[in-house]
Design an enzyme around this catalytic site. Structure first.
Site, PDB file in Angstrom:
ATOM      1  N   ASP A 283     -12.570  -8.981 -41.919  1.00  0.00           N
ATOM      2  CA  ASP A 283     -13.500  -9.907 -41.265  1.00  0.00           C
ATOM      3  C   ASP A 283     -12.680 -10.869 -40.431  1.00  0.00           C
ATOM      4  OD1 ASP A 283     -12.585 -11.755 -43.564  1.00  0.00           O
ATOM      5  OD2 ASP A 283     -13.714 -13.051 -42.223  1.00  0.00           O
ATOM      6  N   CYS A 321     -18.466   2.216 -23.117  1.00  0.00           N
ATOM      7  CA  CYS A 321     -19.121   1.420 -24.158  1.00  0.00           C
ATOM      8  C   CYS A 321     -20.627   1.491 -23.953  1.00  0.00           C
ATOM      9  CB  CYS A 321     -18.654  -0.038 -24.092  1.00  0.00           C
ATOM     10  SG  CYS A 321     -19.456  -1.092 -25.317  1.00  0.00           S
ATOM     11  N   CYS A 326     -22.693  -3.682 -21.630  1.00  0.00           N
ATOM     12  CA  CYS A 326     -22.076  -2.717 -20.714  1.00  0.00           C
ATOM     13  C   CYS A 326     -23.112  -1.831 -20.024  1.00  0.00           C
ATOM     14  CB  CYS A 326     -21.044  -1.868 -21.453  1.00  0.00           C
ATOM     15  SG  CYS A 326     -19.585  -2.840 -21.898  1.00  0.00           S
TER      16      CYS A 326
HETATM   17 ZN    ZN Z   1     -19.775  -3.052 -24.167  1.00  0.00          ZN
END
Ligand code: ZN
Ligand code: GUN
Length: 388
Positions: A283, A321, A326
């Protein structure tokens, strides 16, 4: 020293099923069966709704395929214990899962680390961590028992012991004291934990950069037969070489059949290297924190989106992505808003979490396919340039 009884030999609230191993490194893939969700490891766990512009909604975290998130410790003792309505409120709301509308895995830290690292005024004694309440400056005490009570009310799948955290650069008697105190506090946490059938208590290995202290700490904590173990006290400015040596030492000594969680680690290269060293969970606030400054994570290193070079760059942050950012926005658009509008930092946060999730999926899939070493080589080549 009194004999300590393991609080549960069988870990009734967790099953750790290793489904693939890398034959060359110590990396493994598992199904981590938790009360609310079965998570795939190695995994990165983002910090859930931070209540600020950095934060994502639980729906967005689900859409990003996050399996476990860190619950906000905001509810932990931010009011004097005597008047705290935090636990009551959470009990009434049916726990933090229901309160924040998150149906998957949830992990809470014990609160002490946050107190020590965020509030400079914390003082640590054998009793617990004493700190000034942010809202009125009154003195409050977080003890192992109090931390367990609060975390039992929160109801997370995984809760962390209260530990005595010192800077990873600390040496000498204070470091040794912190390690031994963390073991004593672990025993108090085990005793105070009211819901071992529903919630998993993880121990946190301390000992700084001293191999002998780390070894002693692992040996003592492993005797308690907890459902999982974290490696704490790292990622605080030490050299990478020393960081990786400590992780190696711990994963060499920790039980094979229990999940291992490296706390506060979130740089891509650390995730890949530590996964190779046999760490299962990570994390860090880094991906969302860096998004706030307009930094987008990519396989080739971060893009600093506030730089003029992106003014007319009409490509997405990353071509491959599939995150919302994106798919819908260009670097040029993000350049135009990232320092001016919280939406910009929110969009970069979404991409950055998506990047971390995709990286970990790549780690898991390559281990399963028997191609993890090649994955690591390509990752390093892309990230740091041709060197082999
Ligand atoms: Zn992205
Ligand atoms: N988060 C990052 N490092 C640590 C640690 O050593 N202890 C706790 N409790 N939380 C952390």
């Amino acid at each position: 020293m009194s004999a300590h009884k393991p609080f549960s030999a069988a870990s009734p609230a967790l099953r750790f099923e290793i489904v693939a191993r890398c034959p060359v490194t110590k990396a493994r893939v598992s199904k981590l069966h938790l009360p609310h969700f079965t998570a795939d490891t190695p995994m990165f766990m983002p910090v859930g709704t931070q209540g600020t512009m950095k934060g994502l909604t639980t729906q967005q975290l689900e859409d990003l395929d996050c399996h476990v998130i860190l619950g906000n410790t905001y509810h932990l003792g931010n009011r004097p214990a005597s008047t705290s309505r935090g636990p009551e409120l959470l009990d009434e709301a049916g726990g933090l899962h229901q309160f924040m509308n998150w149906k998957r895995g949830l992990l809470t830290d014990s609160g002490g680390f946050q107190m020590v690292s965020l509030l400079k005024l914390a003082e640590i004694t054998e009793e617990g961590v004493q700190f000034e309440a942010p809202h009125d400056g009154s003195l409050m005490m977080l003890t192992p028992e109090k931390s367990m009570e609060l975390q039992n009310s929160i109801g997370a799948d995984i809760m962390m012991q209260l530990d005595d955290v010192v800077s990873s650069l600390t040496t000498g008697p204070r470091l040794e004291e912190a390690m031994h105190r963390s073991i004593r506090w672990l025993d108090r946490c085990i005793k105070a934990h009211k819901r071992p059938q529903e919630q998993n208590l993880f121990a946190i290995i301390q000992g700084g950069l001293e191999p002998e202290l780390r070894r002693q700490c692992v040996a003592e904590m492993a005797k308690r037969n907890l459902p999982g173990y974290a490696i704490g006290g790292l990622s605080g400015g030490e050299e990478k070489d020393q960081f990786w040596r400590m992780v190696t030492l711990c994963t060499d000594l920790l039980p094979e059949d229990k999940p291992r969680y490296c706390m506060g680690v979130g740089y891509a290269e650390d995730l890949v290297v530590c996964a190779a060293l046999g760490v299962d969970m990570f994390d860090c606030v880094f991906p969302t924190r860096t998004a706030r400054f307009g930094n987008a994570l990519t396989a080739y290193g971060p893009l600093v989106l506030r730089q003029a070079q992106f003014e007319k760059d009409f490509r997405p942050i990353e071509e491959d992505c599939d995150c919302l950012t994106c798919k819908n926005y260009t670097r040029a658009y993000l350049y135009s808003i990232v320092t001016k509008d919280t939406v910009g930092c929110h969009l970069v946060s979404i991409h950055n979490i998506s990047y971390q999730m995709r990286l970990m999926r790549g780690v898991r899939e390559s281990i399963i396919a028997g191609e993890f070493p090649a994955f690591v080589r390509k990752f390093m080549r892309d990230r740091f340039g041709e060197s082999n």
